[in-house]
Write an enzyme that holds these catalytic residues in place. Structure first.
Site, mmCIF file in Angstrom:
data_model
loop_
_atom_site.group_PDB
_atom_site.id
_atom_site.type_symbol
_atom_site.label_atom_id
_atom_site.label_comp_id
_atom_site.label_asym_id
_atom_site.label_seq_id
_atom_site.Cartn_x
_atom_site.Cartn_y
_atom_site.Cartn_z
ATOM 1 N N PRO A 241 0.967 -1.272 -0.052
ATOM 2 C CA PRO A 241 0.005 0.027 -0.036
ATOM 3 C C PRO A 241 0.862 1.315 -0.133
ATOM 4 O O PRO A 241 0.129 2.267 0.066
ATOM 5 C CB PRO A 241 -0.715 -0.129 1.114
ATOM 6 C CG PRO A 241 0.079 -0.864 2.101
ATOM 7 C CD PRO A 241 0.760 -1.773 1.413
ATOM 8 N N GLY A 242 2.050 1.165 0.085
ATOM 9 C CA GLY A 242 2.890 2.303 -0.217
ATOM 10 C C GLY A 242 3.785 3.195 0.868
ATOM 11 O O GLY A 242 4.340 4.078 0.707
ATOM 12 N N ASP A 259 4.089 -1.858 -8.791
ATOM 13 C CA ASP A 259 3.170 -3.227 -8.281
ATOM 14 C C ASP A 259 2.311 -3.525 -9.319
ATOM 15 O O ASP A 259 1.779 -2.762 -10.231
ATOM 16 C CB ASP A 259 2.173 -2.161 -7.032
ATOM 17 C CG ASP A 259 1.636 -3.367 -6.361
ATOM 18 O OD1 ASP A 259 2.069 -3.553 -5.178
ATOM 19 O OD2 ASP A 259 0.708 -3.862 -6.669
ATOM 20 N N CYS A 354 6.281 -10.550 5.325
ATOM 21 C CA CYS A 354 5.636 -10.487 6.427
ATOM 22 C C CYS A 354 5.241 -11.937 6.693
ATOM 23 O O CYS A 354 3.928 -11.853 6.933
ATOM 24 C CB CYS A 354 4.461 -9.375 6.381
ATOM 25 S SG CYS A 354 3.317 -9.689 4.965
#
Length: 424
Positions: A241-242, A259, A354
Site C-alpha cells: 500500500p505504499g 506494483d 511479512c
C-alpha cells in the site's frame, strides 16, 4: 417474522462474511463490502466484530462444539459456523445468552436447529471459559514451535487476539514536532508515534495536512535498513500500500514504485498526493519491469503467506493453512533474481516478507546466496533498530515476531535481509 428479530441483520452479515472467508477463501477485507452491504454504523461494526472474533478463537470454539456432539459436524456445515459465531458472542463479546440464541437459530435455516439449540443450551449452562491464550491451527503451531520455541508460539497466540495499535510515521522532523503533541501516544522510534486509542484515522490531527501516514513499526524497518541518501535512485517493488515508498521519498530519494495491481497502486498515488511527496508509480509485474538505468538501491517486500500480520488480519491463518508454499517460493525467487539484476555494482537491496515461515525468509536467502556469487549479505546490526525487539541471526538477517514488544502493543512479524550486488 424472523427478519424482525433485533440484531439479526448484523448476524446475517457476519455469517456472509465468514462464509466468504472460510468457504470461498476470500480475504476478510476484500469480502467486507459485499457481505455487509446495507449495514451501517453499529450493525456493521457488530458484524465485523463477530466475524473477527470467530476467526481469532475458532480452534477453541470447534473443540467446545465437538465435545457436545456425538459425531463432529463437518467443518463446512452451516450449523458449525452458526455455533462458532454464537460462541464468539457469548464468550468474547459477552452478548446476553437470549440475544445469541434468538439470532442464531434463524441462521441455521433448513439445518439441524434442534442440535444447535441443544449445543448452545449446554454450553450456556456449563458457563464455559476460554483459555488465556487461544489455540493456533495445528500446522502453524507445530511449525513455529520448531522454528522459534514454545514461549514464542505462546506469545504469537496471545498477540493473535490483541487489537493492533495505530503506528504513525511523520513526513519530516518538523511535522513530528508540530503534530506529535496533538496526537499524543507513545514515541517508539524516531519519527514514529503509536496510538492505542483512536477513532477515525482521517479525523486525527495532521492527516488532512499530509503530515503523516499509518505504517506498522515492523513494516517501517525494510526501508529504514536501506539507508537511502538524498538523490539516490531507488525502487520499491511490490510497493502497495505504499508506506515504504513514502519513507524513501521523504528521505529525498528518486523513487519508482512498482506494483502489479493498478487498484492497489492508486492508494499509493493518493497517499503521495496527500503528503506532497514525489515518486513515479508503475503498474506492472515487478518481474518484467526493468529500471532505465542501474539503481542505487531497492526494497522488495515480496508477496508471501502474510502470516506475520495475524494481529490485523485474523483470517490469514484460515486462508493460507492448506495452501502449499511452492508457488509463492518460486515467485519470491524470481523476484529476488530479477530485482538484483536492476542494481548497479555496489548497489544494495532489502528483501522482506511479512511471513513467519522460514521457507519464505531464511531458507529463501540461503538458496539465493548458494546460486549467485554476485550477491553478499550486508549484516544488520542491532543498533540500527535500537529500541525495537527483534531476533538477529549471526549471519546478518533480522526477524520480528508477533508477541514481541507486547507491553507496548506488539509488532507485525517480518523477515528482513540486506543484500549487496557485487562484481565477481
Amino acid at each position: 417474522m424472523t427478519e424482525n428479530i433485533p440484531g439479526l441483520a448484523a448476524r446475517r452479515g457476519a455469517f456472509k462474511l465468514l462464509a466468504a472467508v472460510l468457504w470461498q477463501h476470500r480475504p476478510l477485507d476484500m469480502a467486507l463490502d459485499r457481505a455487509l452491504s446495507g449495514l451501517e454504523g453499529p450493525d456493521r461494526a457488530l458484524a465485523r466484530a463477530i466475524a473477527s472474533q470467530t476467526l481469532r478463537w475458532m480452534v477453541d470454539f470447534d473443540q467446545a462444539i465437538d465435545a457436545c456432539t456425538r459425531k463432529p459436524l463437518p467443518h463446512d456445515a452451516r450449523a458449525r459456523l452458526v455455533l462458532r459465531m454464537a460462541l464468539a458472542q457469548l464468550w468474547v463479546l459477552k452478548t446476553p445468552a437470549h440475544a445469541v440464541v434468538s439470532t442464531a437459530l434463524p441462521l441455521v435455516e433448513a439445518g439441524p436447529r434442534r442440535l444447535v439449540h441443544g449445543v448452545l443450551g449446554r454450553l450456556i449452562r456449563e458457563d464455559h471459559a476460554l483459555p488465556a491464550v487461544p489455540r493456533l491451527p495445528a500446522p502453524y503451531a507445530d511449525r513455529w514451535r520448531e522454528a522459534y520455541g514454545a514461549d514464542a508460539v505462546a506469545a504469537i497466540a496471545q498477540a493473535a487476539v490483541a487489537e493492533a495499535p495505530l503506528d504513525i510515521v511523520f513526513r519530516s522532523p518538523e511535522d513530528e514536532a508540530r503534530w506529535a503533541p496533538a496526537l499524543g501516544g507513545e514515541r517508539l522510534a524516531p519519527g514514529t508515534v503509536r496510538l492505542t486509542d483512536w477513532q477515525e484515522v482521517e479525523a486525527l490531527p495532521g492527516y488532512g495536512e499530509g503530515a503523516w501516514w499509518v505504517q506498522d513499526l515492523a513494516a517501517q524497518l525494510p526501508a529504514r535498513l536501506l539507508q537511502v541518501a538524498a538523490g539516490e535512485t531507488v525502487a520499491d517493488l511490490c510497493a502497495a500500500p505504499g508506506g515504504k515508498t513514502l519513507q524513501l521519498a521523504a528521505a529525498g530519494a528518486r523513487v519508482t514504485a512498482v506494483d502489479v495491481s493498478e487498484a492497489r497502486l492508486r492508494r499509493v498515488t493518493e497517499n503521495l498526493e496527500r503528503t506532497g511527496l514525489a515518486a513515479e508509480t508503475i503498474a506492472r509485474d515487478a518481474r518484467k519491469w526493468k529500471a532505465p538505468a542501474p539503481l542505487d538501491a531497492l526494497v522488495l517486500d515480496a508477496p508471501c503467506s502474510a502470516t506475520g500480520t495475524l494481529r490485523r488480519h485474523p483470517d490469514v491463518l484460515h486462508l493460507k493453512g492448506a495452501r502449499t508454499l511452492t508457488p509463492l517460493l518460486d515467485l519470491q525467487a524470481e523476484l529476488l533474481d530479477h530485482a538484483l539484476d536492476q542494481l548497479r555494482p555496489g548497489g544494495r537491496m532489502v528483501y522482506a516478507v511479512c511471513s513467519l515461515e522460514p521457507e519464505e525468509g531464511e531458507r529463501q536467502i540461503e538458496a539465493l546466496l548458494a546460486r549467485r556469487a554476485d550477491v553478499a549479505l550486508d549484516p544488520v546490526a542491532p543498533e540500527e533498530i535500537a529500541g525495537i525487539e527483534a531476533l538477529f541471526d549471526p549471519r546478518g538477517w533480522v526477524r520480528t515476531l508477533p508477541g514481541m514488544m507486547a507491553g507496548k502493543g506488539g509488532l507485525d512479524g517480518f523477515f528482513m535481509a540486506r543484500l549487496l550486488r557485487r562484481t565477481v
